[in-house]
Design a protein around this motif. Structure first.
Motif, PDB file in Angstrom:
ATOM      1  N   HIS A 275       0.786  -1.340   0.120  1.00  0.00           N
ATOM      2  CA  HIS A 275      -0.072  -0.204   0.098  1.00  0.00           C
ATOM      3  C   HIS A 275       0.866   1.349  -0.023  1.00  0.00           C
ATOM      4  CE1 HIS A 275      -3.221  -2.858   0.896  1.00  0.00           C
ATOM      5  NE2 HIS A 275      -2.487  -3.257   1.940  1.00  0.00           N
ATOM      6  N   ASP A 278      -1.097   4.630   0.415  1.00  0.00           N
ATOM      7  CA  ASP A 278      -2.004   4.866   1.525  1.00  0.00           C
ATOM      8  C   ASP A 278      -1.411   5.465   2.778  1.00  0.00           C
ATOM      9  OD1 ASP A 278      -3.841   4.177   3.656  1.00  0.00           O
ATOM     10  OD2 ASP A 278      -4.575   2.495   2.684  1.00  0.00           O
ATOM     11  N   SER A 279      -2.027   6.731   2.994  1.00  0.00           N
ATOM     12  CA  SER A 279      -1.459   7.495   3.997  1.00  0.00           C
ATOM     13  C   SER A 279      -1.658   6.671   5.402  1.00  0.00           C
ATOM     14  CB  SER A 279      -1.777   8.631   4.260  1.00  0.00           C
ATOM     15  OG  SER A 279      -3.368   8.704   4.122  1.00  0.00           O
ATOM     16  N   ALA A 281      -1.748   3.208   6.088  1.00  0.00           N
ATOM     17  CA  ALA A 281      -0.933   2.221   5.955  1.00  0.00           C
ATOM     18  C   ALA A 281       0.446   2.687   6.415  1.00  0.00           C
ATOM     19  CB  ALA A 281      -0.974   1.305   4.529  1.00  0.00           C
TER      20      ALA A 281
END
Length: 666
Positions: A275, A278-279, A281
């Motif tokens: 990811h 994805d901030s 994650a």
């Protein structure tokens, strides 16, 4: 046509690189599986470069490998040490047992002998060339490709993303690359550190390093850990590696670490790989890395526009997370932990290199800032402000994650590894008629050639070989480490020497063969930095076109005695000279070059810049000249005397200089 299209499609849609996790004991292995590692790498009790880890027996390894395969995970076994001449039989038996009982997916190797041993034993898996083999420039991969069954190369930790991409662009289809993304950094270049061996035969090339780089040294009025590195953390920068199709493995260092470290680092890099945009994650992954009990982070040289020196004397580099400091009266010392302590936590008081350091296991919960009294006698009590590190944690949540794997492992039958009757086939004894040569090795071009002596000269990209008269008494030596930006210049210097008519060269990694134009009549020797110590390694080099071998200088008397009996090539030896403690790509900013520094035991050394690297030299020379006649009678033919320029005011101490001659290499 179909195969060409498949290759093109693979380039367009690269497979995600695997997360490769370390395991030095059973709990760490299970933690890697629980965290979702794609592959686990580990070592046996012998022939692996982390001998200080618990490591595994053949039976243990067989059960764990079966468990991993049930979950679709791969297992790589490290047999990545230098092999002495009397160990070839045992290495063969071990390879045979791995084939029959364990069947790992790959062997990680350093010594060229393991290519032959794996083939003889009938190993069907992959061979991965360890970072200890020092494949340090892109064209080297063309030479590696010719080694049977080698399918992956572990790149040096010193590489930047640009250097990784350059290697990937030159990577043959038959090979892939593996890159370290997290873990401890050695000060010395892998495969080019002899510091620990100088202290009594405990060689880093043999997995027995005592970590002299982590100690405190004095230079003038400065007293510090001048060579102790922070840890490598690529963390969010890992996404740059996902754009490089040839990178098939993201490697986490840490086979001496516990399950807590293995679980959290594995889970973090799995998130960062799967990811990358994805901030949430990313935030979770970074929090996991903060909890993993490693040293302070550095990106090292990964970003070429922002290189980060990992040696920062103002930053503590003890392993583990700093959790507090010793306080209180002499009779009742305590600490106020910066974070809560859990039952089962393991603390270390002081640094690993301090002989008095202590470890304590926590029996009860201690809240953050809650007072924890240290159960130490007055004799054991360290000074106030001594740091205390959290080095392992066994939280209930992790135990619960591991439990299903542990339960399944218990149901697998015990595997009794039967003794091996395998016999390693050695090269036939060969009669060599090479003349006896005494060679002085130097840095500068001589103003005029001596009438009869052989001369070795370090070849660098800036050197102009054509300035010397053509003579068969000059041996051109290539440097022990060639970084990617030096490849073209060194190739040009080699080509100029060959075109002039020079024929004698000494290569200090086997992969430097890639720098030579195809031309017959060259006499190319493997130099001492190739770390060759057995007949099967020599046989591999002979198949690559080498004419002789200057053997590893780390060996002891018994090793030197046994080597000539089966040597398929003429032998040479470093009989005298300034052999380095290590070679590094970095230096602490506060460490002055060409100036002596002193170890805790009063030993002196200095740092000198040579081309693109820093060499660390002790102020005494290796000296086996008293055994020269014995070595000649045994069959050695080339005797090298290494001469390095001494700093102003420095004189070499008069010491026996036998290195490991008497007590042998551990």
């Amino acid at each position: 046509m179909t195969s060409e299209k498949t290759a093109l499609d693979t380039k367009k849609s690269p497979k995600k690189p695997e997360i490769l996790s370390p395991a030095g004991n059973q709990e760490s292995f299970l933690a890697a599986l629980a965290a979702g590692a794609d592959a686990v790498y580990c070592g046996l009790k012998d022939f692996n470069a982390r001998m200080a880890a618990d490591n595994f027996t053949i039976g243990e390894m067989a059960r764990l490998t079966r468990l991993a395969h049930e979950h679709g995970k791969r297992v790589y076994v490290a047999l990545n040490t230098l092999i002495k001449p009397d160990e070839l039989a045992d290495a063969g038996k071990l390879a045979d047992q791995l084939c029959r009982h364990v069947r790992p997916d790959a062997l990680i190797i350093q010594d060229p002998a393991m290519v032959a041993i794996a083939g003889q034993a009938g190993f069907k898996g992959e061979l991965h060339l360890s970072t200890m083999a020092n494949v340090s420039f892109p064209a080297a991969l063309d030479v590696v490709r010719a080694l049977p069954s080698v399918s992956r190369v572990v790149l040096p930790r010193e590489f930047s993303i640009d250097e990784i991409k350059a290697a990937a662009e030159n990577c043959p289809d038959e090979l892939s690359l593996e890159v370290f993304v997290h873990g401890a950094l050695c000060y010395g270049v892998s495969g080019r550190c002899y510091w620990s061996s100088f202290l009594g035969g405990k060689s880093g090339l043999r997995g027995s390093c005592v970590q002299p780089c982590r100690r405190i040294y004095n230079q003038g009025k400065n007293r510090s850990r001048f060579f102790s590195c922070q840890d490598l953390w690529l963390d969010v920068l890992t996404k740059l590696l996902l754009e490089v199709p040839a990178v098939s493995g993201l490697k986490i260092e840490g086979r001496k670490k516990g399950p807590h470290y293995v679980y959290y680092t594995t889970a973090a890099y799995k998130m960062l790989r799967d990811h990358p945009g994805d901030s949430a994650a990313r935030k979770t992954a970074l929090s996991f890395l903060d909890q993993a009990l490693g040293r302070k982070p550095t990106h090292y040289r990964f970003l070429p526009q922002r290189p980060w020196n990992p040696v920062d004397i103002d930053t503590q580099t003890g392993s583990g997370m700093l959790i507090g400091k010793v306080q209180g009266p002499k009779t009742k010392p305590y600490m106020d932990p910066r974070d809560a302590l859990l039952p089962g936590d393991l603390l270390r008081i002081g640094y690993e290199d301090q002989s008095w350091h202590r470890t304590l296991r926590i029996a009860r919960h201690v809240p953050k800032k809650g007072r924890f009294y240290l159960n130490l006698t007055e004799k054991e009590r360290p000074a106030n402000d001594t740091p205390v590190f959290l080095i392992d944690r066994r939280e209930p949540e992790l135990t619960a994650e591991i439990k299903p794997f542990a339960d399944r492992l218990e149901t697998l039958p015990e595997i009794g590894a039967s003794p091996s009757r395998f016999q390693t086939r050695l090269p036939a004894k060969t009669l060599h008629r090479h003349p006896v040569v005494e060679m002085g090795l130097q840095r500068e071009l001589p103003e005029e050639m001596p009438a009869s002596a052989n001369t070795g000269i370090w070849l660098s990209p800036e050197m102009k070989p054509g300035k010397l008269p053509l003579t068969n008494r000059i041996w051109w030596w290539l440097p022990p480490v060639v970084w990617p930006d030096a490849e073209a210049g060194l190739r040009a210097a080699v080509t100029a020497a060959v075109d002039k008519g020079f024929k004698q060269f000494v290569l200090n990694s086997p992969w430097q063969m890639a720098l030579f134009p195809p031309k017959k009549g060259l006499r190319i020797w493997a130099g001492p930095f190739c770390n060759i110590a057995n007949a099967l390694a020599m046989e591999t080099l002979a198949s690559m076109g080498f004419s002789g071998v200057i053997v590893s200088p780390e060996l002891g008397k018994n090793d030197y005695t046994h080597l000539p009996a089966r040597a398929p090539l003429p032998l040479g030896i470093v009989i005298y000279g300034n052999w380095p403690l290590c070679i590094s790509r970095v230096k602490a900013e506060s460490m002055a070059e060409q100036s002596l520094f002193k170890s805790p035991r009063g030993e002196h050394a200095w740092v000198a810049r040579m081309d693109d690297n820093y060499w660390v030299f002790p102020d005494w020379a290796v000296d086996l000249t008293g055994h020269g006649q014995t070595l000649e009678n045994l069959g050695y033919r080339v005797f090298v005397h290494m001469h390095e320029p001494l700093p102003a005011g420095v004189h070499l101490k008069k010491r026996p200089g036998k290195w490991n001659w008497d007590h042998g290499l551990k």
